[in-house]
Motif scaffolding. Structure first.
Motif, PDB file in Angstrom:
ATOM      1  N   ASP A  86      -4.337   6.699   1.756  1.00  0.00           N
ATOM      2  CA  ASP A  86      -3.148   6.528   2.598  1.00  0.00           C
ATOM      3  C   ASP A  86      -3.414   7.040   4.011  1.00  0.00           C
ATOM      4  OD1 ASP A  86      -1.424   9.261   0.873  1.00  0.00           O
ATOM      5  OD2 ASP A  86      -3.455   9.028   1.606  1.00  0.00           O
ATOM      6  N   CYS A  87      -4.105   8.163   4.114  1.00  0.00           N
ATOM      7  CA  CYS A  87      -4.456   8.673   5.435  1.00  0.00           C
ATOM      8  C   CYS A  87      -5.421   7.719   6.140  1.00  0.00           C
ATOM      9  CB  CYS A  87      -5.085  10.058   5.269  1.00  0.00           C
ATOM     10  SG  CYS A  87      -5.671  10.780   6.772  1.00  0.00           S
ATOM     11  N   GLU A 101      -3.773   4.634   7.760  1.00  0.00           N
ATOM     12  CA  GLU A 101      -3.115   4.873   9.052  1.00  0.00           C
ATOM     13  C   GLU A 101      -4.117   4.907  10.180  1.00  0.00           C
ATOM     14  OE1 GLU A 101       0.660   7.648   7.948  1.00  0.00           O
ATOM     15  OE2 GLU A 101      -0.166   7.431   9.944  1.00  0.00           O
ATOM     16  N   PHE A 104      -1.379  15.128   4.305  1.00  0.00           N
ATOM     17  CA  PHE A 104      -1.970  14.241   3.303  1.00  0.00           C
ATOM     18  C   PHE A 104      -2.761  15.092   2.324  1.00  0.00           C
ATOM     19  CE2 PHE A 104      -0.992  10.161   4.955  1.00  0.00           C
ATOM     20  CZ  PHE A 104      -0.888  10.306   6.315  1.00  0.00           C
ATOM     21  N   ASN A 106      -0.014   4.718  -2.538  1.00  0.00           N
ATOM     22  CA  ASN A 106      -1.098   5.689  -2.429  1.00  0.00           C
ATOM     23  C   ASN A 106      -0.563   7.030  -2.006  1.00  0.00           C
ATOM     24  OD1 ASN A 106      -3.127   3.887  -3.093  1.00  0.00           O
ATOM     25  ND2 ASN A 106      -2.943   2.976  -1.083  1.00  0.00           N
ATOM     26  N   ASN A 153       0.808  -1.213   0.000  1.00  0.00           N
ATOM     27  CA  ASN A 153       0.000   0.000   0.000  1.00  0.00           C
ATOM     28  C   ASN A 153       0.831   1.248   0.000  1.00  0.00           C
ATOM     29  OD1 ASN A 153      -2.636  -1.046   0.002  1.00  0.00           O
ATOM     30  ND2 ASN A 153      -2.239  -1.830   2.044  1.00  0.00           N
ATOM     31  N   THR A 154       2.094   1.179  -0.409  1.00  0.00           N
ATOM     32  CA  THR A 154       2.920   2.388  -0.343  1.00  0.00           C
ATOM     33  C   THR A 154       2.734   3.261  -1.574  1.00  0.00           C
ATOM     34  OG1 THR A 154       4.678   1.069  -1.291  1.00  0.00           O
ATOM     35  CG2 THR A 154       4.702   1.395   1.090  1.00  0.00           C
TER      36      THR A 154
END
Lengths: 134, 188
Positions: B165-166, B169, B7, A134, A131-132
């Motif tokens: 991506d945010c 996390e 982000f 994104n 998932n890197t």
């Protein structure tokens, strides 16, 4: 009786020709009504026609209806999309009532709807290196 | 422990995610959107006043100009108080619940609290929004009487709309806390 197929058949040829003749007749009749003056038609004895206003109004109405149809279809699509807080984005009646088949060795597992929590764990918890991007 | 990272949201604007760990199992995530920019404010004001001046030259009625000034002021105040959300926070406290706060540009804050009994899971869901398909974080609620059925879906970070991506996390942090909560909860 022949099974349903799109082959050309004699009945279909006759239907097609009858439709062709009637549509040509209807078009010629429309042109006659729209263009020939009222007095000439009356002298022939044909007096009971709709107003000539409709010869222009009906095609106009049809055109505007088609344009509005585009806008309406787009609007109906947006209205019938489930909102973000709706349960329909996650599950539905068929998924709730599905039956669970037992796992058999060396067989392809039966098709079923995987709950969203398991799908999420598989995608986002276990493989950080995927998932890197994104 | 406090951390801040930057982000972007689904339209490409910048967002700032601030994570605070108050204790091992009590965490807070705050997403801040950029404030109302002077450039957009002057652009909208100029557009409204130009339109009003155009109408005034047509109608020769000076009430239009005062009405335009009034509308601009009332519109700005209404936008700041009811529409523009500056920061959204998500606070998860193990064994207590989840709290969501939205603070508006005028200072108004609105808070929602969900008890841990009602929380089934926190997931990242995909759905169609306008003409896009977006990922968004949501809390699944369950009825305490029927623990295997989802009773409600509560999306979070609705006005900030961060990208995947945010969300990943925040999702990983929430799953750690929920896993710990399930491991230590005593179910009757």
């Amino acid at each position: 009786m022949v099974e349903n197929s799109p082959l050309p058949l004699p009945e279909r040829a006759i239907y097609g020709f009858a439709l062709f003749l009637s549509s040509q007749f209807g078009f010629i009749l429309y042109l006659v009504w729209a263009f020939i003056p009222e007095s000439w038609l009356n002298s022939l004895g044909l007096t009971y026609w709709p107003q000539k206003y409709w010869a222009v109004a009906l095609p106009d109405h049809l055109l505007i209806a088609v344009v509005i149809g585009y806008v309406l279809l787009f609007g109906i699509n947006m209205m019938s999309t489930s909102p973000l807080n709706s349960i329909h984005t996650i599950t539905d009646n068929y998924a709730k009532n599905q039956q669970w088949k037992n796992y058999q060795e060396d067989a392809i597992p039966a098709l079923r709807d995987v709950p969203i929590s398991e799908v999420n764990k598989m995608f986002f918890l276990e493989a950080p290196e995927l998932n890197t991007q994104n | 422990m406090e951390e801040e990272k930057s982000f972007s949201d689904i339209c490409g604007g910048r967002l700032a995610l601030r994570r605070r760990y108050y204790s091992p199992y009590c965490r807070e995530f705050g997403l801040s959107s950029p404030r109302l920019s002077l450039r957009s404010l002057t652009a909208v004001t100029c557009a409204v006043w130009l339109v009003a001046y155009g109408l005034f030259t047509l109608c020769e009625n000076s009430m239009i100009l005062s009405a335009a000034i009034f509308i601009t002021i009332i519109g700005l105040l209404g936008y700041l108080h009811f529409v523009k959300i500056d920061q959204e926070t998500l606070l998860i406290i193990d064994s207590l619940g989840i709290q969501m706060t939205s603070s508006y540009a005028s200072g108004k804050e609105s808070t929602t609290f969900i008890e841990m009994d009602k929380v089934k899971d926190v997931i990242i869901n995909e759905a169609i929004y306008m003409q896009k398909v977006i990922y968004y974080l949501c809390i699944l609620l369950k009825d305490p009487g029927k623990p295997h059925e989802i009773s409600q879906v509560v999306p979070v970070f609705q006005s900030a709309k961060p990208r995947l991506d945010c969300l990943i996390e925040v999702y990983r942090s929430c799953q750690e806390i929920l896993a710990h909560q399930k491991a230590t909860s005593t179910s009757p």
